[in-house]
Design a protein around this motif. Structure first.
Motif, short mmCIF file in Angstrom:
data_model
loop_
_atom_site.label_atom_id
_atom_site.label_comp_id
_atom_site.label_asym_id
_atom_site.label_seq_id
_atom_site.Cartn_x
_atom_site.Cartn_y
_atom_site.Cartn_z
N MET A 137 9.18 0.14 1.99
CA MET A 137 10.05 0.45 0.87
C MET A 137 9.90 1.92 0.49
N LEU A 138 10.98 2.49 0.03
CA LEU A 138 10.98 3.86 -0.46
C LEU A 138 11.33 3.80 -1.94
N VAL A 139 10.41 4.29 -2.78
CA VAL A 139 10.62 4.31 -4.22
C VAL A 139 10.65 5.77 -4.67
N ILE A 140 11.71 6.11 -5.41
CA ILE A 140 11.93 7.50 -5.80
C ILE A 140 12.18 7.57 -7.31
N GLY A 141 11.59 8.54 -7.94
CA GLY A 141 11.94 8.90 -9.31
C GLY A 141 12.54 10.28 -9.27
N ALA A 142 13.76 10.44 -9.75
CA ALA A 142 14.44 11.74 -9.68
C ALA A 142 15.26 11.96 -10.94
N GLU A 143 15.09 13.14 -11.53
CA GLU A 143 15.84 13.46 -12.74
C GLU A 143 16.31 14.90 -12.72
N ARG A 144 17.47 15.09 -13.32
CA ARG A 144 18.02 16.41 -13.59
C ARG A 144 18.38 16.43 -15.08
N LEU A 145 17.34 16.28 -15.89
CA LEU A 145 17.51 16.15 -17.34
C LEU A 145 18.06 17.41 -17.99
N GLY A 194 13.23 17.35 -11.30
CA GLY A 194 12.40 17.18 -10.12
C GLY A 194 12.47 15.76 -9.60
N ALA A 195 11.73 15.52 -8.53
CA ALA A 195 11.71 14.19 -7.91
C ALA A 195 10.35 13.93 -7.28
N GLY A 196 9.98 12.67 -7.28
CA GLY A 196 8.78 12.21 -6.60
C GLY A 196 9.11 10.93 -5.86
N HIS A 221 0.85 -1.20 0.00
CA HIS A 221 0.00 0.00 0.00
C HIS A 221 0.88 1.25 0.00
N ILE A 222 0.46 2.26 -0.72
CA ILE A 222 1.16 3.55 -0.68
C ILE A 222 0.76 4.25 0.60
N ALA A 223 1.75 4.46 1.47
CA ALA A 223 1.51 5.07 2.78
C ALA A 223 1.85 6.55 2.80
N GLY A 224 2.64 7.00 1.83
CA GLY A 224 3.02 8.40 1.79
C GLY A 224 3.59 8.77 0.44
N THR A 225 3.41 10.04 0.08
CA THR A 225 3.96 10.55 -1.17
C THR A 225 4.69 11.86 -0.90
N GLY A 226 5.66 12.16 -1.73
CA GLY A 226 6.38 13.43 -1.61
C GLY A 226 6.95 13.84 -2.94
N SER A 227 7.21 15.12 -3.08
CA SER A 227 7.80 15.63 -4.31
C SER A 227 8.75 16.78 -3.99
N ALA A 228 9.61 17.07 -4.95
CA ALA A 228 10.54 18.19 -4.81
C ALA A 228 10.86 18.71 -6.20
N VAL A 229 10.83 20.01 -6.35
CA VAL A 229 11.20 20.65 -7.62
C VAL A 229 12.15 21.79 -7.35
N PRO A 230 13.02 22.08 -8.31
CA PRO A 230 13.91 23.24 -8.16
C PRO A 230 13.11 24.54 -8.13
N GLU A 231 13.73 25.58 -7.61
CA GLU A 231 13.08 26.88 -7.54
C GLU A 231 12.97 27.55 -8.91
#
Length: 181
Positions: free
Chosen positions: A137-145, A163-165, A5-15
């Motif tokens: 488990m912690l699953v992250i997608g992160a790119e600096r394309l 960004g990252a999620g 089950h997904i228990a939490g979500t988070g994201s981050a983007v540059p300014e």
């Protein structure tokens, strides 16, 4: 068999925001051309001098997901980071996140599969939970394309940003959760 089950979500983007008007100054394109083909009006672009590395964005997204899931770093069993733009080849971005979070009990590795990387990582985490190998488990997608894009190619540079999620997956006996990937 446990369910993931997904228990939490988070994201981050540059300014920094690069809108279509800004791209008009870089490449032969227009806001109308980009919007009609993609629907995109702006994208985020990381600045290395502002600590907006792939690992930094991934760590921030992970912290936010962990806060939502109310889980401590030492309860994470595994960290999987999907990225094709890690800050370095070794150690992996996931290992850098592991260190920053002090998730000392977690195995950590990267998946490099481009656009489908997060889905592959999610499926690996789901299978690990279903097999009883992991509970959190912690699953992250992160790119600096922006660091690898050809800024002269309007066919691709208009599409990509940074960004990252992240999601925390938790094992549960309750049916449901991730049904399919």
């Amino acid at each position: 068999m446990p369910f993931a089950h997904i228990a939490g979500t988070g994201s981050a983007v540059p300014e920094r925001i690069l809108d279509n008007a800004g791209l008009e100054l870089i490449v032969d394109t227009t806001d109308e051309w980009i919007t009609r083909r993609t629907g995109i009006k702006e994208r985020r672009i990381a600045r290395i001098d502002s600590n907006e590395s792939t690992a930094a964005l991934a760590t921030l997204a992970a912290r936010r997901a962990m806060d939502m899931a109310d889980i401590a770093p030492d309860a994470i069993d595994m960290i999987i980071t999907a990225t094709v733009t890690p800050d370095r080849i070794f150690p992996s971005a996931a290992c850098m996140v592991q260190r920053e979070l002090a998730a000392d009990n977690a195995a950590a590795f990267d998946v490099s599969a481009g656009c489908s990387g997060f889905v592959y990582a999610l499926e690996m985490a789901n299978n690990s939970i279903k097999a009883g190998m992991s509970k959190n488990m912690l699953v992250i997608g992160a790119e600096r394309l922006s660091s690898v894009v050809n800024w002269r190619d309007r066919g691709t540079c208009v599409l990509l940003g940074d960004g990252a999620g992240a999601v925390v997956l938790r094992a549960s006996a309750e049916p449901g959760g991730i049904l399919s990937t």
